[in-house]
Design a protein around this motif. Structure first.
Motif, PDB file in Angstrom:
ATOM      1  N   VAL A  35       0.986  32.326 -15.164  1.00  0.00           N
ATOM      2  CA  VAL A  35       0.706  30.973 -14.280  1.00  0.00           C
ATOM      3  C   VAL A  35       2.072  31.106 -13.458  1.00  0.00           C
ATOM      4  O   VAL A  35       3.161  31.126 -14.033  1.00  0.00           O
ATOM      5  N   PRO A  36       1.989  30.818 -12.139  1.00  0.00           N
ATOM      6  CA  PRO A  36       3.470  30.707 -11.279  1.00  0.00           C
ATOM      7  C   PRO A  36       3.927  29.511 -11.584  1.00  0.00           C
ATOM      8  O   PRO A  36       3.360  28.514 -12.044  1.00  0.00           O
ATOM      9  N   GLU A  37       5.432  29.432 -11.261  1.00  0.00           N
ATOM     10  CA  GLU A  37       6.209  28.148 -11.214  1.00  0.00           C
ATOM     11  C   GLU A  37       5.634  27.047 -10.144  1.00  0.00           C
ATOM     12  O   GLU A  37       5.172  27.422  -9.111  1.00  0.00           O
ATOM     13  N   VAL A  38       5.929  25.808 -10.596  1.00  0.00           N
ATOM     14  CA  VAL A  38       5.309  24.962  -9.513  1.00  0.00           C
ATOM     15  C   VAL A  38       6.525  24.509  -8.697  1.00  0.00           C
ATOM     16  O   VAL A  38       7.810  24.207  -8.975  1.00  0.00           O
ATOM     17  N   GLN A  39       6.123  24.679  -7.413  1.00  0.00           N
ATOM     18  CA  GLN A  39       7.370  24.370  -6.545  1.00  0.00           C
ATOM     19  C   GLN A  39       7.563  22.973  -6.037  1.00  0.00           C
ATOM     20  O   GLN A  39       6.451  22.343  -5.885  1.00  0.00           O
ATOM     21  N   ASP A  40       8.586  22.421  -5.927  1.00  0.00           N
ATOM     22  CA  ASP A  40       8.752  20.914  -5.593  1.00  0.00           C
ATOM     23  C   ASP A  40       8.497  20.989  -3.854  1.00  0.00           C
ATOM     24  O   ASP A  40       8.869  21.779  -3.192  1.00  0.00           O
ATOM     25  N   ALA A  41       7.764  19.772  -3.447  1.00  0.00           N
ATOM     26  CA  ALA A  41       7.345  19.646  -2.037  1.00  0.00           C
ATOM     27  C   ALA A  41       8.546  19.053  -1.311  1.00  0.00           C
ATOM     28  O   ALA A  41       9.267  18.448  -1.821  1.00  0.00           O
ATOM     29  N   THR A  51       1.508   6.622  -6.868  1.00  0.00           N
ATOM     30  CA  THR A  51       0.288   7.436  -7.308  1.00  0.00           C
ATOM     31  C   THR A  51       0.655   8.820  -7.107  1.00  0.00           C
ATOM     32  O   THR A  51       0.474   9.847  -7.888  1.00  0.00           O
ATOM     33  N   TYR A  52       1.421   9.150  -5.990  1.00  0.00           N
ATOM     34  CA  TYR A  52       1.786  10.699  -5.665  1.00  0.00           C
ATOM     35  C   TYR A  52       2.885  11.234  -6.814  1.00  0.00           C
ATOM     36  O   TYR A  52       2.733  12.144  -7.368  1.00  0.00           O
ATOM     37  N   LYS A  53       3.687  10.435  -7.036  1.00  0.00           N
ATOM     38  CA  LYS A  53       4.699  10.832  -8.027  1.00  0.00           C
ATOM     39  C   LYS A  53       4.081  11.046  -9.377  1.00  0.00           C
ATOM     40  O   LYS A  53       4.373  11.936  -9.945  1.00  0.00           O
ATOM     41  N   LYS A  54       3.098  10.215  -9.786  1.00  0.00           N
ATOM     42  CA  LYS A  54       2.557  10.128 -11.078  1.00  0.00           C
ATOM     43  C   LYS A  54       1.670  11.608 -11.334  1.00  0.00           C
ATOM     44  O   LYS A  54       1.770  12.248 -12.062  1.00  0.00           O
ATOM     45  N   LYS A  98       2.082  14.286  -9.392  1.00  0.00           N
ATOM     46  CA  LYS A  98       2.881  15.524  -9.091  1.00  0.00           C
ATOM     47  C   LYS A  98       3.458  15.694 -10.616  1.00  0.00           C
ATOM     48  O   LYS A  98       3.479  16.655 -11.063  1.00  0.00           O
ATOM     49  N   ASP A  99       3.818  14.682 -11.420  1.00  0.00           N
ATOM     50  CA  ASP A  99       4.446  14.762 -12.562  1.00  0.00           C
ATOM     51  C   ASP A  99       3.212  15.341 -13.631  1.00  0.00           C
ATOM     52  O   ASP A  99       3.811  15.946 -14.403  1.00  0.00           O
ATOM     53  N   GLU A 100       1.966  14.783 -13.549  1.00  0.00           N
ATOM     54  CA  GLU A 100       1.190  15.196 -14.492  1.00  0.00           C
ATOM     55  C   GLU A 100       0.770  16.699 -14.319  1.00  0.00           C
ATOM     56  O   GLU A 100       0.568  17.568 -15.008  1.00  0.00           O
ATOM     57  N   VAL A 101       0.546  17.018 -12.688  1.00  0.00           N
ATOM     58  CA  VAL A 101       0.222  18.457 -12.594  1.00  0.00           C
ATOM     59  C   VAL A 101       1.484  19.431 -12.848  1.00  0.00           C
ATOM     60  O   VAL A 101       1.046  20.639 -13.484  1.00  0.00           O
ATOM     61  N   ALA A 102       2.638  18.974 -12.832  1.00  0.00           N
ATOM     62  CA  ALA A 102       3.633  19.729 -13.322  1.00  0.00           C
ATOM     63  C   ALA A 102       3.696  19.933 -14.871  1.00  0.00           C
ATOM     64  O   ALA A 102       4.027  21.111 -15.367  1.00  0.00           O
ATOM     65  N   SER A 103       3.374  18.963 -15.648  1.00  0.00           N
ATOM     66  CA  SER A 103       3.218  19.092 -16.933  1.00  0.00           C
ATOM     67  C   SER A 103       2.219  19.801 -17.424  1.00  0.00           C
ATOM     68  O   SER A 103       2.500  20.569 -18.315  1.00  0.00           O
ATOM     69  N   ALA A 139       0.765  -1.093  -0.083  1.00  0.00           N
ATOM     70  CA  ALA A 139      -0.114   0.156  -0.087  1.00  0.00           C
ATOM     71  C   ALA A 139       0.825   1.233   0.084  1.00  0.00           C
ATOM     72  O   ALA A 139       0.669   2.183  -0.476  1.00  0.00           O
ATOM     73  N   LYS A 140       2.067   1.302   0.800  1.00  0.00           N
ATOM     74  CA  LYS A 140       2.887   2.521   0.886  1.00  0.00           C
ATOM     75  C   LYS A 140       3.515   2.632  -0.764  1.00  0.00           C
ATOM     76  O   LYS A 140       3.510   3.624  -1.042  1.00  0.00           O
ATOM     77  N   GLU A 141       3.887   1.485  -1.244  1.00  0.00           N
ATOM     78  CA  GLU A 141       4.665   1.726  -2.560  1.00  0.00           C
ATOM     79  C   GLU A 141       3.578   2.282  -3.477  1.00  0.00           C
ATOM     80  O   GLU A 141       3.811   3.200  -4.424  1.00  0.00           O
ATOM     81  N   TRP A 142       2.234   1.732  -3.475  1.00  0.00           N
ATOM     82  CA  TRP A 142       1.247   2.274  -4.528  1.00  0.00           C
ATOM     83  C   TRP A 142       1.116   3.799  -4.166  1.00  0.00           C
ATOM     84  O   TRP A 142       0.752   4.580  -5.190  1.00  0.00           O
ATOM     85  N   THR A 143       0.879   4.061  -2.880  1.00  0.00           N
ATOM     86  CA  THR A 143       0.542   5.452  -2.764  1.00  0.00           C
ATOM     87  C   THR A 143       1.845   6.287  -3.043  1.00  0.00           C
ATOM     88  O   THR A 143       1.520   7.414  -3.617  1.00  0.00           O
TER      89      THR A 143
END
Length: 78
Positions: free
Chosen positions: A72-78, A50-53, A55-60, A43-47
């Motif tokens: 549009v402001p720059e996307v900040q890394d968490a 999913t978070y990484k995917k 994040k990448d989609e939102v950044a794209s 479950a941790k690995e899936w989470t």
């Protein structure tokens, strides 16, 4: 508190501890614990994936939106 109540509580705690220890030594309990931990790790690995995917989609999307305008402001890394 009377001495009798303290003695009963202490005896109960000892008996509970012995039963708990015996249960953890059981092969069935060990197998169930191992399965639970394995499921938790999956479950941790899936989470995390999913978070990484997401994040990448939102950044794209933000990058594509930025091409269309400068407000549009720059996307900040968490």
């Amino acid at each position: 508190m009377s001495f009798g109540k303290v003695a009963i509580f202490a005896a109960g705690a000892v008996v509970g501890g012995v039963i708990g220890y015996a249960a953890t030594r059981s092969k069935t309990v060990k197998k169930a614990t191992k399965s639970t931990i394995k499921a938790g790790l999956k479950a941790k690995e899936w989470t995390v994936d999913t978070y990484k995917k997401a994040k990448d989609e939102v950044a794209s999307m933000a990058k594509e939106a930025r091409k269309g305008g400068t407000d549009v402001p720059e996307v900040q890394d968490a």
